[in-house]
Motif scaffolding. Structure first.
Motif, PDB file in Angstrom:
ATOM      1  N   GLY A   1     -13.281  30.314  27.590  1.00  0.00           N
ATOM      2  CA  GLY A   1     -13.217  31.870  27.434  1.00  0.00           C
ATOM      3  C   GLY A   1     -14.139  32.070  26.415  1.00  0.00           C
ATOM      4  N   PHE A   2     -14.537  33.593  26.306  1.00  0.00           N
ATOM      5  CA  PHE A   2     -15.835  33.673  25.329  1.00  0.00           C
ATOM      6  C   PHE A   2     -15.241  35.253  24.764  1.00  0.00           C
ATOM      7  N   LEU A   3     -15.487  35.215  23.452  1.00  0.00           N
ATOM      8  CA  LEU A   3     -15.286  36.710  22.734  1.00  0.00           C
ATOM      9  C   LEU A   3     -16.489  36.556  21.949  1.00  0.00           C
ATOM     10  N   ASP A   4     -17.243  37.909  21.988  1.00  0.00           N
ATOM     11  CA  ASP A   4     -18.429  38.231  20.953  1.00  0.00           C
ATOM     12  C   ASP A   4     -17.807  39.171  20.085  1.00  0.00           C
ATOM     13  N   LEU A   5     -17.588  38.603  18.746  1.00  0.00           N
ATOM     14  CA  LEU A   5     -17.124  39.907  17.976  1.00  0.00           C
ATOM     15  C   LEU A   5     -18.141  40.698  17.602  1.00  0.00           C
ATOM     16  N   GLY A   6     -19.375  40.668  17.744  1.00  0.00           N
ATOM     17  CA  GLY A   6     -20.687  41.467  17.448  1.00  0.00           C
ATOM     18  C   GLY A   6     -20.243  42.885  17.700  1.00  0.00           C
ATOM     19  N   PRO A   7     -20.200  43.413  18.954  1.00  0.00           N
ATOM     20  CA  PRO A   7     -20.142  44.775  19.314  1.00  0.00           C
ATOM     21  C   PRO A   7     -18.718  45.317  18.478  1.00  0.00           C
ATOM     22  N   ALA A   8     -17.743  44.886  18.401  1.00  0.00           N
ATOM     23  CA  ALA A   8     -16.532  45.428  17.912  1.00  0.00           C
ATOM     24  C   ALA A   8     -16.742  45.354  16.424  1.00  0.00           C
TER      25      ALA A   8
ATOM     26  N   GLU B   1      -9.296  18.853  27.521  1.00  0.00           N
ATOM     27  CA  GLU B   1      -8.928  19.125  28.730  1.00  0.00           C
ATOM     28  C   GLU B   1      -7.856  18.133  29.140  1.00  0.00           C
ATOM     29  N   PRO B   2      -7.981  16.863  28.756  1.00  0.00           N
ATOM     30  CA  PRO B   2      -6.969  16.014  29.411  1.00  0.00           C
ATOM     31  C   PRO B   2      -5.288  16.636  28.650  1.00  0.00           C
ATOM     32  N   ARG B   3      -5.092  17.417  27.645  1.00  0.00           N
ATOM     33  CA  ARG B   3      -4.117  17.915  27.193  1.00  0.00           C
ATOM     34  C   ARG B   3      -3.863  19.084  27.690  1.00  0.00           C
ATOM     35  N   GLY B   4      -4.609  19.620  28.569  1.00  0.00           N
ATOM     36  CA  GLY B   4      -4.550  21.052  29.195  1.00  0.00           C
ATOM     37  C   GLY B   4      -4.674  22.237  28.242  1.00  0.00           C
ATOM     38  N   LEU B   5      -5.514  21.934  27.125  1.00  0.00           N
ATOM     39  CA  LEU B   5      -5.880  22.887  26.123  1.00  0.00           C
ATOM     40  C   LEU B   5      -7.205  23.710  26.689  1.00  0.00           C
ATOM     41  N   LYS B   6      -6.914  24.912  26.733  1.00  0.00           N
ATOM     42  CA  LYS B   6      -8.045  26.015  27.132  1.00  0.00           C
ATOM     43  C   LYS B   6      -8.992  26.282  25.687  1.00  0.00           C
ATOM     44  N   ILE B   7      -9.808  26.765  25.974  1.00  0.00           N
ATOM     45  CA  ILE B   7     -10.863  26.817  24.878  1.00  0.00           C
ATOM     46  C   ILE B   7     -11.316  28.360  24.892  1.00  0.00           C
ATOM     47  N   LEU B   8     -11.410  28.889  23.781  1.00  0.00           N
ATOM     48  CA  LEU B   8     -12.077  30.159  23.563  1.00  0.00           C
ATOM     49  C   LEU B   8     -13.120  30.104  22.305  1.00  0.00           C
ATOM     50  N   ILE B   9     -14.477  30.244  22.921  1.00  0.00           N
ATOM     51  CA  ILE B   9     -15.420  30.223  21.871  1.00  0.00           C
ATOM     52  C   ILE B   9     -15.841  31.645  21.397  1.00  0.00           C
TER      53      ILE B   9
ATOM     54  N   ALA C   1     -25.369  35.647  21.311  1.00  0.00           N
ATOM     55  CA  ALA C   1     -24.237  35.717  21.889  1.00  0.00           C
ATOM     56  C   ALA C   1     -24.527  35.475  23.396  1.00  0.00           C
ATOM     57  N   ARG C   2     -25.579  36.100  23.965  1.00  0.00           N
ATOM     58  CA  ARG C   2     -25.891  36.144  25.224  1.00  0.00           C
ATOM     59  C   ARG C   2     -26.014  34.601  25.942  1.00  0.00           C
ATOM     60  N   VAL C   3     -26.869  33.757  25.072  1.00  0.00           N
ATOM     61  CA  VAL C   3     -27.107  32.397  25.421  1.00  0.00           C
ATOM     62  C   VAL C   3     -25.699  31.549  25.460  1.00  0.00           C
ATOM     63  N   LEU C   4     -25.078  31.903  24.152  1.00  0.00           N
ATOM     64  CA  LEU C   4     -23.743  31.166  24.151  1.00  0.00           C
ATOM     65  C   LEU C   4     -22.729  31.821  25.294  1.00  0.00           C
ATOM     66  N   ARG C   5     -22.733  32.898  25.745  1.00  0.00           N
ATOM     67  CA  ARG C   5     -21.793  33.465  26.712  1.00  0.00           C
ATOM     68  C   ARG C   5     -22.162  32.598  28.334  1.00  0.00           C
ATOM     69  N   SER C   6     -23.469  32.436  28.704  1.00  0.00           N
ATOM     70  CA  SER C   6     -24.080  31.449  29.676  1.00  0.00           C
ATOM     71  C   SER C   6     -23.552  30.224  29.645  1.00  0.00           C
ATOM     72  N   ILE C   7     -23.461  29.623  28.498  1.00  0.00           N
ATOM     73  CA  ILE C   7     -22.957  28.077  28.238  1.00  0.00           C
ATOM     74  C   ILE C   7     -21.387  28.071  28.621  1.00  0.00           C
ATOM     75  N   CYS C   8     -20.957  29.383  27.944  1.00  0.00           N
ATOM     76  CA  CYS C   8     -19.264  29.315  28.353  1.00  0.00           C
ATOM     77  C   CYS C   8     -18.860  29.361  30.039  1.00  0.00           C
ATOM     78  N   VAL C   9     -19.758  30.339  30.333  1.00  0.00           N
ATOM     79  CA  VAL C   9     -19.466  30.505  31.875  1.00  0.00           C
ATOM     80  C   VAL C   9     -19.749  29.199  32.632  1.00  0.00           C
ATOM     81  N   ALA C  10     -20.650  28.547  32.189  1.00  0.00           N
ATOM     82  CA  ALA C  10     -21.001  27.369  33.204  1.00  0.00           C
ATOM     83  C   ALA C  10     -19.761  26.385  32.745  1.00  0.00           C
TER      84      ALA C  10
END
Length: 268
Positions: A219-226, A167-175, A206-215
């Motif tokens: 960003g969050f991407l679940d590859l499962g459905p696709a 975060e100090p470098r301004g990087l955004k995270i996509l899980i 994926a639902r548990v991981l999404r809840s962590i990402c929201v908190a």
């Protein structure tokens, strides 16, 4: 672009130029810091490597999380560690010998000729498909079971520690949640799953991981459905699988599809 992950990030079993990492890095500068181990190992690798990397405020960190083993692997302390000593000649010789033995063509041929324990075998138009039973069982864990896991708190802490690093470098995270083979090609294990499963349904992990990402503001991407939808499309067209038949990892088609989905989530 910084990429974290385990063997999926490394592209186990796939030619280097056809891995998702290579495809994502085809038109942008990419540092692939993936390594075998838990998210704790990947955090430690990032902490050791990040000071030497040049990043811009537009840089992104993509982290592939695999429910098959990321929660169950070994975790350690997050405390700062002393610099590692250079490996001595005797230790380097032992390490090289073990590495040579693991990569021996004869050893790998013998291993592939025998059906390993803990494996389920299913027939498909593409040939016999192997499923690692442990990953099948882990894919069925409930949200409650996952949150009660002995490593859940340190798993979440690993995500938070990476956030504090970048975060100090301004990087955004996509899980990115990587679906296990049993989830994507589950109709081979359980034919009734094809009619029962909703294509938009996400796994408990994926639902548990999404809840962590929201908190945490990730960003969050679940590859499962696709992946499930693409697997069914390919099955109907008799076009083959997205994972290797005799392994738990994506084949080159799976890597290409994953790279396409991740690129879309990044907005590129």
């Amino acid at each position: 672009l910084l990429l974290l992950g385990d063997s999926f990030g490394l592209g186990s079993g796939t030619s280097q130029e056809r891995t998702a990492a290579s495809l994502l890095g085809a038109d942008t500068k990419l540092y692939n810091l993936s390594m075998v181990g838990s998210p704790w190992h990947q955090f430690m690798n990032l902490r050791a490597t990040l000071p030497s990397l040049e990043t811009t405020p537009q840089a992104r960190l993509v982290w592939l999380i695999f429910p098959g083993n990321d929660l169950d692997e070994q975790y350690g302390s997050f405390d700062p560690v002393e610099p590692l000593e250079v490996e001595g000649a005797a230790s380097a010789l032992r390490t090289g010998t073990r590495r040579f033995a693991r990569r021996s063509p004869l050893r790998n041929m013998l291993l592939r000729s025998a059906r390993p324990p803990g494996v389920d075998l299913r027939s498909s138009p593409a040939g016999e498909v192997l499923f690692f039973r442990t990953y099948v069982q882990r894919a069925r864990r409930s949200e409650e079971t996952l949150r009660a896991h002995k490593n859940f708190s340190v798993f979440r802490q690993a995500l938070q520690e990476v956030k504090a690093l970048v975060e100090p470098r301004g990087l955004k995270i996509l899980i990115v949640a990587v679906p296990p083979k049993a989830e994507v090609h589950g109709d081979l294990l359980e034919p009734s799953a094809r009619a029962r499963q909703d294509l938009s349904e996400t796994s408990p992990f994926a639902r548990v991981l999404r809840s962590i990402c929201v908190a945490e503001g990730f960003g969050f991407l679940d590859l499962g459905p696709a992946f499930v939808a693409e697997a069914r499309r390919r099955s109907a067209a008799k076009a083959g699988l997205l994972y290797w038949r005799d392994d738990t990892h994506w084949n080159e088609v799976g890597h290409a599809f994953a790279a396409q989905q991740i690129r879309g989530a990044l907005g590129d």
